[in-house]
Design an enzyme around this catalytic site. Sequence first.
Site, PDB file in Angstrom:
ATOM      1  N   TYR A  14       0.794  -1.229   0.000  1.00  0.00           N
ATOM      2  CA  TYR A  14       0.000   0.000   0.000  1.00  0.00           C
ATOM      3  C   TYR A  14       0.830   1.285   0.000  1.00  0.00           C
ATOM      4  O   TYR A  14       0.485   2.226  -0.727  1.00  0.00           O
ATOM      5  CB  TYR A  14      -1.015  -0.018   1.152  1.00  0.00           C
ATOM      6  CG  TYR A  14      -2.202  -0.895   0.819  1.00  0.00           C
ATOM      7  CD1 TYR A  14      -3.318  -0.365   0.188  1.00  0.00           C
ATOM      8  CD2 TYR A  14      -2.190  -2.261   1.092  1.00  0.00           C
ATOM      9  CE1 TYR A  14      -4.400  -1.170  -0.148  1.00  0.00           C
ATOM     10  CE2 TYR A  14      -3.261  -3.073   0.758  1.00  0.00           C
ATOM     11  CZ  TYR A  14      -4.367  -2.520   0.144  1.00  0.00           C
ATOM     12  OH  TYR A  14      -5.428  -3.327  -0.205  1.00  0.00           O
ATOM     13  N   GLU A  59      -8.749  -7.762   3.846  1.00  0.00           N
ATOM     14  CA  GLU A  59      -7.859  -8.733   3.201  1.00  0.00           C
ATOM     15  C   GLU A  59      -7.238  -9.669   4.234  1.00  0.00           C
ATOM     16  O   GLU A  59      -7.136 -10.878   3.985  1.00  0.00           O
ATOM     17  CB  GLU A  59      -6.785  -8.006   2.392  1.00  0.00           C
ATOM     18  CG  GLU A  59      -7.364  -7.371   1.128  1.00  0.00           C
ATOM     19  CD  GLU A  59      -6.548  -6.241   0.542  1.00  0.00           C
ATOM     20  OE1 GLU A  59      -5.363  -6.071   0.934  1.00  0.00           O
ATOM     21  OE2 GLU A  59      -7.086  -5.509  -0.303  1.00  0.00           O
TER      22      GLU A  59
END
Length: 149
Positions: free
Chosen positions: A96, A139
């Site tokens: 990310y 996730e």
Amino acid sequence: MNQLSAETIAIVKATAPALRQHGVAITTAMYARLFQDASIKDMFDQAAQESGEQPKRLAAAILGYAENIDKLQALGGAVERMVQRHVETGVKPEHYPKVAQALLPAIRDVLGEDVATDAVLEAWGKAYWFLADILIGKEAQAYEDAEAA
């Protein structure tokens, strides 16, 4: 989890018209930056890159986020599809920051400093990490569920 401030929401929503017009240019520029890291490039379907399908999909997702940032429940289905795709392709929390480091400069590169001011990039940074935190949490649960199955 932190909530986004009214100011951040207003700034992000105000960028929606520019994203509608220039979203694919932004995501194309973002992927060009991101794919300088071969390990990340390998995670992506290059045919979808070359056809322009992936930059279009991401541009639509970013626009949807900007337009609905004040009513995130409207994005539930899109978030679940992203989570599913990320788990299928092995996206992990450490990816990310790399996406943020590619996306935010791409917004400025395409829109220019007059539109993509420091305040706009700061708001998008907050909005990005707000959504990233949601995705990372979902996730993690999906990876756990897959291991348990």
